[in-house]
Motif scaffolding. Structure first.
Motif, PDB file in Angstrom:
ATOM      1  N   LEU A  75       0.800  -1.290  -0.136  1.00 37.12           N
ATOM      2  CA  LEU A  75      -0.056  -0.137   0.200  1.00 37.12           C
ATOM      3  C   LEU A  75       0.809   1.152   0.126  1.00 37.12           C
ATOM      4  O   LEU A  75       0.782   2.173  -0.812  1.00 37.12           O
ATOM      5  CB  LEU A  75      -0.732  -0.093   1.166  1.00 37.12           C
TER       6      LEU A  75
ATOM      7  N   LEU B 298      -1.431   6.164   5.195  1.00 36.57           N
ATOM      8  CA  LEU B 298      -1.613   4.938   4.380  1.00 36.57           C
ATOM      9  C   LEU B 298      -0.574   3.883   5.150  1.00 36.57           C
ATOM     10  O   LEU B 298      -1.061   2.585   5.242  1.00 36.57           O
ATOM     11  CB  LEU B 298      -0.884   5.232   3.118  1.00 36.57           C
TER      12      LEU B 298
ATOM     13  N   GLY C 147      -2.472   0.738   6.228  1.00 40.67           N
ATOM     14  CA  GLY C 147      -2.148  -0.598   5.697  1.00 40.67           C
ATOM     15  C   GLY C 147      -1.749  -1.478   6.924  1.00 40.67           C
ATOM     16  O   GLY C 147      -2.086  -2.804   6.719  1.00 40.67           O
TER      17      GLY C 147
END
Length: 369
Positions: A21, A78, A82
């Motif tokens: 990711l 992120l 993730g």
């Protein structure tokens, strides 16, 4: 096997998800930055309506100052997203593996009756669970069969030993007893014990599949077995009829001869008291060769016929008459058949007696023809 401790698969998957990711986020931000650099000019002329002044201002430098912190914030989000999402997803994906591992540990501790029975649609984990359940079922059946076999073998071996001990006790208690009669009975009992031991050894040898394979013609084995047992058939008033074609297969000639001999012997001793008939036929199918032994005799139910391949099982009473065998004849036939990747079928005849069919793989050249 002793292994050093390491990170769990769930942790590895979590890090992998988060890393992928993050990589996707970096590529996306890089694409946006390239797009902005391509379409945003280096400098721009700014004219204000409120003031008569105007000037040229650097746009890209201002854009970098605005873009960089926001890009860093997106990457941090992120990363957290993730890791958390990857941990949850990995846990859900690996939940079936946890059940499979638990079932494996239970089987290691001796619980063979447990089954995973993983619900849901078919996928790799469920395919593994179903294969493991099938393996446990086969192992449980095999262990139960071996336990029954060991118990029956112990009982069968104990009988001649107990008879021998009783005969010796009688001879010792009565010195004037006919020694010749005692010796004759001891000889018969010991012969039966030796036959039983040899049958057990043959059964073990066939189970291990530790034999050399060579071309074998079942029709020739039928001729040899019937010639050997012809005196016994004549003694029982049984007629043997043989027919068929050449039946080439691959395997152990000694074991397949034992298989054929056992089938013919079983058909002789379990037949009508007089004017019995045996039909032995060899044939060829598309990819297999077939040996069929059919005999007259007492009527058997399909339930009884299906149990005759179990060790020490007989269709009639368990009387150790002359040439009655040791109760392992058809069990040895089944083991030899399976060791040669064949199939064994027992069918009770409507008129009485039994039809036994052994189907073995044909030789490659014959199967192609």
């Amino acid at each position: 096997m002793n292994r050093a401790p390491g990170p769990s698969v769930r942790l590895k998957l979590t890090v992998s998800y988060a890393g992928f990711l993050m990589l996707a986020g970096v590529l996306l931000l890089a694409a946006v930055w390239v797009f902005l650099l391509r379409y945003v000019p280096d400098r721009a002329l700014i004219v204000s309506s409120e003031t008569p002044t105007h000037g040229v201002f650097p746009v890209r430098s201002n854009l970098l100052r605005v873009f960089a912190p926001r890009a860093a914030a997106v990457m941090a989000f992120l990363l957290v997203f993730g890791l958390v999402g990857g941990w949850i997803l990995a846990g859900r994906m690996l939940a079936p593996l946890t059940r499979i591992t638990g079932a494996t540990r239970m089987a290691t501790n001796g619980s063979l009756s447990h089954r995973i029975r993983l619900p849901g649609r078919e996928d790799e984990f469920r395919e593994l669970a179903d294969a493991f359940d099938a393996m446990l079922a086969r192992i449980e059946a095999h262990v139960a069969e071996q336990q029954r076999f060991a118990a029956n073998a112990s009982h069968e071996l104990r009988t001649p030993l107990a008879i021998s001990k009783a005969l010796l006790d009688v001879a010792r208690a009565d010195p004037h007893h006919d020694a010749g009669e005692v010796i004759e009975r001891l000889h018969a009992v010991n012969t039966r014990a030796i036959d039983l031991t040899e049958a057990l050894l043959l059964l073990s040898h066939a189970n291990q599949r530790s034999f050399a394979r060579e071309p074998v013609d079942l029709s020739l084995l039928v001729e040899e077995a019937t010639e050997t047992l012809l005196p016994l058939a004549e003694k029982h008033g049984v007629t043997i009829e043989t027919s068929g074609d050449i039946a080439p297969t691959t395997g152990s000639q000694a074991l397949l001869l034992q298989l054929t001999t056992n089938l013919v012997h079983n058909a002789i001793v379990h037949n009508l008291p007089e004017k019995g008939t045996i039909r032995v036929h060899t044939g060829v199918r598309t990819k297999t060769v077939v040996l069929t032994v059919e005999n007259t005799g007492e009527k058997l139910t399909p339930e009884v016929a299906s149990t005759l391949t179990e060790p020490f099982q007989r269709g009639t009473e368990r009387i150790h008459a002359d040439h009655a065998g040791v109760g392992l004849g058809l069990a040895i036939v089944r083991t030899i058949t399976h060791a040669h990747d064949g199939t064994l079928t027992l069918t009770a005849r409507a008129a009485g007696g039994l039809r036994i069919t052994v189907e073995l793989p044909a030789t490659a050249t014959h199967a192609d023809g």
